[in-house]
Design a protein around this motif. Structure first.
Motif, PDB file in Angstrom:
ATOM      1  N   LEU A 201       0.932  -0.803   0.260  1.00  0.00           N
ATOM      2  CA  LEU A 201      -0.377   0.286  -0.312  1.00  0.00           C
ATOM      3  C   LEU A 201       1.298   1.182  -0.255  1.00  0.00           C
ATOM      4  N   ALA A 202       2.151   1.375   0.992  1.00  0.00           N
ATOM      5  CA  ALA A 202       3.117   2.417   0.408  1.00  0.00           C
ATOM      6  C   ALA A 202       3.633   2.368  -1.220  1.00  0.00           C
ATOM      7  N   MET A 203       3.413   1.263  -1.748  1.00  0.00           N
ATOM      8  CA  MET A 203       4.749   1.904  -2.587  1.00  0.00           C
ATOM      9  C   MET A 203       3.345   1.865  -3.988  1.00  0.00           C
ATOM     10  N   ILE A 204       2.199   2.141  -3.371  1.00  0.00           N
ATOM     11  CA  ILE A 204       0.460   2.238  -4.376  1.00  0.00           C
ATOM     12  C   ILE A 204       0.842   4.019  -3.853  1.00  0.00           C
ATOM     13  N   VAL A 205       0.549   3.986  -2.548  1.00  0.00           N
ATOM     14  CA  VAL A 205       0.877   6.008  -2.588  1.00  0.00           C
ATOM     15  C   VAL A 205       1.944   6.820  -2.573  1.00  0.00           C
ATOM     16  N   ALA A 206       3.386   5.532  -3.077  1.00  0.00           N
ATOM     17  CA  ALA A 206       4.533   6.382  -2.857  1.00  0.00           C
ATOM     18  C   ALA A 206       4.312   7.528  -4.752  1.00  0.00           C
ATOM     19  N   ARG A 207       3.485   5.436  -5.639  1.00  0.00           N
ATOM     20  CA  ARG A 207       3.802   6.402  -6.918  1.00  0.00           C
ATOM     21  C   ARG A 207       3.063   7.813  -6.892  1.00  0.00           C
ATOM     22  N   LEU A 208       1.791   7.492  -6.293  1.00  0.00           N
ATOM     23  CA  LEU A 208       0.366   8.426  -6.846  1.00  0.00           C
ATOM     24  C   LEU A 208       1.579   9.462  -6.460  1.00  0.00           C
ATOM     25  N   GLY A 209       1.484   9.624  -5.210  1.00  0.00           N
ATOM     26  CA  GLY A 209       2.538  11.066  -4.277  1.00  0.00           C
ATOM     27  C   GLY A 209       3.264  11.614  -5.105  1.00  0.00           C
ATOM     28  N   SER A 210       4.396  10.746  -5.878  1.00  0.00           N
ATOM     29  CA  SER A 210       4.856  11.256  -6.581  1.00  0.00           C
ATOM     30  C   SER A 210       4.950  12.470  -7.422  1.00  0.00           C
ATOM     31  N   LYS A 211       3.421  12.296  -8.377  1.00  0.00           N
ATOM     32  CA  LYS A 211       2.765  13.288  -9.206  1.00  0.00           C
ATOM     33  C   LYS A 211       1.877  14.234  -8.366  1.00  0.00           C
ATOM     34  N   MET A 212       1.394  13.456  -7.354  1.00  0.00           N
ATOM     35  CA  MET A 212       0.236  14.425  -6.876  1.00  0.00           C
ATOM     36  C   MET A 212       0.744  14.574  -5.707  1.00  0.00           C
ATOM     37  N   THR A 213       1.125  15.679  -5.445  1.00  0.00           N
ATOM     38  CA  THR A 213       2.017  16.432  -3.817  1.00  0.00           C
ATOM     39  C   THR A 213       0.321  16.885  -3.460  1.00  0.00           C
ATOM     40  N   ASP A 214      -0.307  16.659  -3.762  1.00  0.00           N
ATOM     41  CA  ASP A 214      -1.697  17.956  -3.239  1.00  0.00           C
ATOM     42  C   ASP A 214      -1.981  16.000  -2.004  1.00  0.00           C
ATOM     43  N   LEU A 215      -1.863  14.968  -2.869  1.00  0.00           N
ATOM     44  CA  LEU A 215      -2.502  13.899  -2.077  1.00  0.00           C
ATOM     45  C   LEU A 215      -2.115  13.339  -0.406  1.00  0.00           C
ATOM     46  N   ALA A 216      -0.784  14.388   0.148  1.00  0.00           N
ATOM     47  CA  ALA A 216      -0.150  13.706   1.561  1.00  0.00           C
ATOM     48  C   ALA A 216      -1.526  15.325   2.241  1.00  0.00           C
ATOM     49  N   ILE A 297       4.674  -4.167  -8.120  1.00  0.00           N
ATOM     50  CA  ILE A 297       4.819  -4.125 -10.007  1.00  0.00           C
ATOM     51  C   ILE A 297       4.606  -2.662 -10.370  1.00  0.00           C
ATOM     52  N   TYR A 298       3.284  -2.560  -9.345  1.00  0.00           N
ATOM     53  CA  TYR A 298       2.463  -0.574  -9.988  1.00  0.00           C
ATOM     54  C   TYR A 298       4.095   0.119  -9.158  1.00  0.00           C
ATOM     55  N   PHE A 299       4.769   0.234  -8.176  1.00  0.00           N
ATOM     56  CA  PHE A 299       5.589   0.755  -8.412  1.00  0.00           C
ATOM     57  C   PHE A 299       6.879   0.648  -9.491  1.00  0.00           C
ATOM     58  N   TRP A 300       6.810  -0.615  -9.770  1.00  0.00           N
ATOM     59  CA  TRP A 300       8.010  -0.616 -10.314  1.00  0.00           C
ATOM     60  C   TRP A 300       7.936  -0.153 -11.714  1.00  0.00           C
ATOM     61  N   LYS A 301       6.555  -0.188 -12.218  1.00  0.00           N
ATOM     62  CA  LYS A 301       6.489   0.265 -14.172  1.00  0.00           C
ATOM     63  C   LYS A 301       6.548   1.605 -13.934  1.00  0.00           C
ATOM     64  N   ALA A 302       6.710   2.391 -12.320  1.00  0.00           N
ATOM     65  CA  ALA A 302       7.218   4.078 -12.695  1.00  0.00           C
ATOM     66  C   ALA A 302       8.533   4.029 -12.468  1.00  0.00           C
ATOM     67  N   GLU A 303       9.278   3.641 -12.663  1.00  0.00           N
ATOM     68  CA  GLU A 303      10.757   3.332 -11.789  1.00  0.00           C
ATOM     69  C   GLU A 303      11.302   4.724 -12.698  1.00  0.00           C
ATOM     70  N   GLU A 304      10.949   4.286 -13.839  1.00  0.00           N
ATOM     71  CA  GLU A 304      12.138   5.653 -14.343  1.00  0.00           C
ATOM     72  C   GLU A 304      11.547   7.111 -14.667  1.00  0.00           C
ATOM     73  N   GLN A 305      10.485   7.207 -13.966  1.00  0.00           N
ATOM     74  CA  GLN A 305       9.891   8.744 -13.781  1.00  0.00           C
ATOM     75  C   GLN A 305      10.070   9.410 -12.146  1.00  0.00           C
ATOM     76  N   TYR A 306      11.036   8.517 -11.222  1.00  0.00           N
ATOM     77  CA  TYR A 306      10.660   9.257  -9.945  1.00  0.00           C
ATOM     78  C   TYR A 306      12.361   9.928  -9.886  1.00  0.00           C
ATOM     79  N   GLY A 307      11.835  10.848  -9.355  1.00  0.00           N
ATOM     80  CA  GLY A 307      12.956  12.327  -9.826  1.00  0.00           C
ATOM     81  C   GLY A 307      12.930  12.669 -10.982  1.00  0.00           C
ATOM     82  N   ARG A 308      12.474  12.902 -11.759  1.00  0.00           N
ATOM     83  CA  ARG A 308      12.783  13.479 -12.816  1.00  0.00           C
ATOM     84  C   ARG A 308      11.231  14.794 -13.104  1.00  0.00           C
ATOM     85  N   GLY A 309      11.718  15.435 -13.459  1.00  0.00           N
ATOM     86  CA  GLY A 309      10.595  16.953 -13.930  1.00  0.00           C
ATOM     87  C   GLY A 309      10.760  17.430 -12.336  1.00  0.00           C
TER      88      GLY A 309
END
Length: 309
Positions: A201-216, A297-309
């Motif tokens: 669950l933490a991985m799911i919200v980590a991926r979502l939170g990396s793009k939607m900062t208001d989720l926190a 798996i959901y978190f892994w699929k976006a591995e290239e996106q983390y920390g970019r942009g």
């Protein structure tokens, strides 16, 4: 090709000789010379192998964050125990005394405190996971490592804190008259399956939170609603005695309620197997596998996106 001579005349030279690379696309050129995209996502098996290789980093990072979390507070790490205890005191007053949810529940204090501690484990895992990527961009951009290390480290940190809190929980349960027996060992598989669920669950919200900062900012309200539907302060069995059957089913398969039920069954004698939902252990394992593996798996699929942009 043309060149200008010393008297200003233009001389025409021979075109460059063709090479073996002429006509190859960029992807073909990269394959020919063994080039790869910087930060490209590895395959799932290789990613898992890399993650296992960082296991010592994950453990030490979790320890460091645990030690640093309450350094500015006078009572230090005592707050990780006092916070759920203070919550339990407030909920006992409001729900147990004023609303009367303690009626029909044997040993309500142990019942309530167990529910608070177990739900807090999931709650804090999600809250730390939602900012696991967005709140650590400096580290993510500076070093190359599997990004799943971050949410795993944060949930491991919450597990370490829960282990320290369990001494307080056990002491409270003993003071309310419970006697240790073999069933107390069931708390171990219950917490293991819950930790796997929390990590996914933490991985799911980590991926979502990396793009939607208001989720926190939104997540505390979501978690509070989840807590009120998880039987933390009341008995689901008593509350749904006259409710439609589908309501009881929905509340029983709630994963937070499942792990709370297992912890209460392990530690409190008055919570018997007849009071548990059918196939509760199957539900606990199923939620752990579904959310744990699916979230990974959901978190892994976006591995290239983390920390970019």
């Amino acid at each position: 090709m043309s060149e200008t001579t010393h008297n200003g005349a233009v001389a025409v030279g021979a075109p460059p000789a063709p090479t073996a690379d002429d006509g190859l696309s960029p992807s073909q050129l990269a394959a020919k010379y063994g080039l790869s995209v910087s930060g490209a996502r590895p395959g799932l098996a290789e990613y898992t192998r890399q993650l296992w290789g960082r296991r010592h980093f994950i453990n030490e990072f979790a320890k460091a964050r645990t030690a640093a979390q309450y350094t500015q507070a006078r009572l230090g790490q005592l707050w990780q125990v006092m916070t759920p205890l203070l919550n339990a005191a407030v909920y006992y007053l409001i729900f147990g005394v004023l609303i009367g949810t303690r009626k029909g529940v044997d040993n309500f204090i142990a019942f309530l405190v167990t529910g608070i501690f177990i739900f807090t484990f999931t709650q804090t895992s999600v809250l730390s996971g939602v900012r696991a990527v967005a709140g650590n961009l400096g580290l993510i951009r500076a070093l190359h490592f599997p990004r799943a290390s971050m949410p795993i480290a944060f949930t491991l940190m919450q597990l370490q804190q829960l282990m320290m809190s369990m001494f307080v929980l056990v002491a409270i349960v003993l003071m309310t008259g419970e006697v240790p027996d073999a069933s107390w060992l069931l708390i171990i598989p219950a917490l293991i399956t819950q930790w796997i669920f929390n990590t996914g669950l933490a991985m799911i919200v980590a991926r979502l939170g990396s793009k939607m900062t208001d989720l926190a900012q939104l997540m505390p309200f979501i978690l509070r609603t989840w807590m009120y539907t998880s039987g933390v302060m009341y008995s689901i069995e008593n509350l749904t005695a006259h409710a439609p059957h589908y309501v009881r089913i929905l509340l029983d398969i709630n994963p937070a309620a499942v792990y709370i039920d297992l912890a209460r069954f392990a530690l409190i004698d008055s919570v018997t197997s007849s009071q548990l939902p059918p196939h509760v252990w199957i539900s606990a394992v199923a939620w752990a596998v579904l959310v744990g593996v699916g979230g990974y798996i959901y978190f892994w699929k976006a591995e290239e996106q983390y920390g970019r942009g």
